[in-house]
Write an enzyme that holds these catalytic residues in place. Sequence first.
Site, PDB file in Angstrom:
ATOM      1  N   PRO A  30      38.179 -33.233  17.721  1.00 48.66           N
ATOM      2  CA  PRO A  30      39.100 -32.759  18.760  1.00 48.66           C
ATOM      3  C   PRO A  30      40.469 -32.419  18.170  1.00 48.66           C
ATOM      4  O   PRO A  30      40.917 -33.036  17.198  1.00 48.66           O
ATOM      5  CB  PRO A  30      39.209 -33.956  19.709  1.00 48.66           C
ATOM      6  CG  PRO A  30      38.028 -34.821  19.398  1.00 48.66           C
ATOM      7  CD  PRO A  30      37.728 -34.615  17.960  1.00 48.66           C
ATOM      8  N   LYS A  31      41.135 -31.438  18.779  1.00 46.49           N
ATOM      9  CA  LYS A  31      42.516 -31.124  18.411  1.00 46.49           C
ATOM     10  C   LYS A  31      43.424 -31.830  19.407  1.00 46.49           C
ATOM     11  O   LYS A  31      43.501 -31.457  20.567  1.00 46.49           O
ATOM     12  CB  LYS A  31      42.770 -29.612  18.428  1.00 46.49           C
ATOM     13  CG  LYS A  31      44.167 -29.239  17.943  1.00 46.49           C
ATOM     14  CD  LYS A  31      44.391 -27.737  17.964  1.00 46.49           C
ATOM     15  CE  LYS A  31      45.741 -27.396  17.365  1.00 46.49           C
ATOM     16  NZ  LYS A  31      46.859 -28.077  18.060  1.00 46.49           N
ATOM     17  N   TRP A  32      44.113 -32.845  18.931  1.00 44.71           N
ATOM     18  CA  TRP A  32      44.944 -33.669  19.799  1.00 44.71           C
ATOM     19  C   TRP A  32      46.269 -32.985  20.086  1.00 44.71           C
ATOM     20  O   TRP A  32      46.879 -32.381  19.206  1.00 44.71           O
ATOM     21  CB  TRP A  32      45.162 -35.034  19.155  1.00 44.71           C
ATOM     22  CG  TRP A  32      43.876 -35.757  18.947  1.00 44.71           C
ATOM     23  CD1 TRP A  32      43.115 -35.787  17.814  1.00 44.71           C
ATOM     24  CD2 TRP A  32      43.154 -36.488  19.929  1.00 44.71           C
ATOM     25  NE1 TRP A  32      41.965 -36.507  18.022  1.00 44.71           N
ATOM     26  CE2 TRP A  32      41.969 -36.953  19.321  1.00 44.71           C
ATOM     27  CE3 TRP A  32      43.403 -36.805  21.263  1.00 44.71           C
ATOM     28  CZ2 TRP A  32      41.040 -37.714  20.004  1.00 44.71           C
ATOM     29  CZ3 TRP A  32      42.471 -37.582  21.950  1.00 44.71           C
ATOM     30  CH2 TRP A  32      41.309 -38.019  21.320  1.00 44.71           C
ATOM     31  N   ASP A 182      43.653 -30.034  23.020  1.00 41.83           N
ATOM     32  CA  ASP A 182      44.180 -28.707  22.720  1.00 41.83           C
ATOM     33  C   ASP A 182      43.140 -27.741  22.161  1.00 41.83           C
ATOM     34  O   ASP A 182      43.440 -26.574  21.975  1.00 41.83           O
ATOM     35  CB  ASP A 182      45.305 -28.873  21.695  1.00 41.83           C
ATOM     36  CG  ASP A 182      46.449 -27.919  21.928  1.00 41.83           C
ATOM     37  OD1 ASP A 182      46.467 -27.290  22.996  1.00 41.83           O
ATOM     38  OD2 ASP A 182      47.304 -27.800  21.048  1.00 41.83           O
ATOM     39  N   GLY A 183      41.926 -28.224  21.853  1.00 40.86           N
ATOM     40  CA  GLY A 183      40.927 -27.356  21.249  1.00 40.86           C
ATOM     41  C   GLY A 183      40.081 -28.130  20.256  1.00 40.86           C
ATOM     42  O   GLY A 183      39.834 -29.333  20.415  1.00 40.86           O
TER      43      GLY A 183
END
Length: 362
Positions: A30-32, A182-183
């Site tokens: 995950p993009k934190w 975020d992505g």
Amino acid sequence: MELPVNPPVEPMLAKSVPDIPVGEGMTYEPKWDGFRCIVFRDGDEVELASRGGKTLTRYFPEVVEQARAQLPARCAVDAELILIRRDGDGRPRLDFELLSQRIHPAASRVRMLAETTPADLVAFDLLAIGDEALVDRPYTQRRARLAEALRGVEPPVHVTPTTADLATARRWFEIFEGAGLDGIIAKPADIAYEPGKRLMFKVKHARTADVVVAGFRWHKSGPVVGSLLLGLYDDSGTLHHVGVSASFTMARRRELLDELAPYRKGVTGHPWRHGDHELGQRIPGGPSRWTGTKTLEWEPLRPELVVEVAYDAMEGDRFRHTARFARWRPDRDPRSCGYDQLERPVRFDVDQVLAGDPDPTG
């Protein structure tokens, strides 16, 4: 502080790509949506270093305490500081706006915020441990060492979940946004840790919306447009300031001034000149801790001009980042530009993400 890798260290970065990349041994995580932070610990000495080399240590005393309590005695860990909102009216989710409020000059307020809105630490890479530097090792080895070194950590310290399965990564991309993420980040298996280099990949959500241009700010260099002030109507017919569009060439800034000229005339009863923060209307203006003494004065426009912009995510009722100008929409009625056109992600529990249990039905 005497570690194999000492501050300052610029974090390794990711290059934006439109689709989730595929490659042998590629790992996805995950993009934190928080503050990038490399945590350096040498015994009781802890430094929280932000991207750009600025220290975050004084702003997050509770994270310093957790680093002393749960991280290896000598280490350098690449991580993200996040803030999870738990307000009782839905599933826990990330809140970048609350996290931003943690940066405050007053020591008394820093202590108060550390108690009332504490941050979590999500680790995703290991640069050094003990007397051993790992920056030249392949990512897969660093990840394995990270998982081993932080095996016993408990919230608010976490190790980010990862997957090597492309289908799982695509599913994460679709559902994790509902938890405020975020992505997706994609990491090739063999990359060393190279500070400041864009060797990883990031995929973020991209959307468009038709918004009202209700004002603009001058550019700092002279009499040309610096940014467009964007608005959306709510169900009651109130126009809210939702963000700006600002990335233009100097030639385009001059053109915009001519294009906006007709709308600068005859401005009466502007909805933001007579707006009211106390009544819940979001209006432009007012310095913040981010802008300091920078002027935020703006010029009103008759709210009759519509522009299509690209954006990646919402933060509450505003654009999370600067929106990108796409095209004018002379065919759109400004009053039709409402929040109802925005895609709202399905709510998702960030605790499930951190626990490695990404089941949207759970």
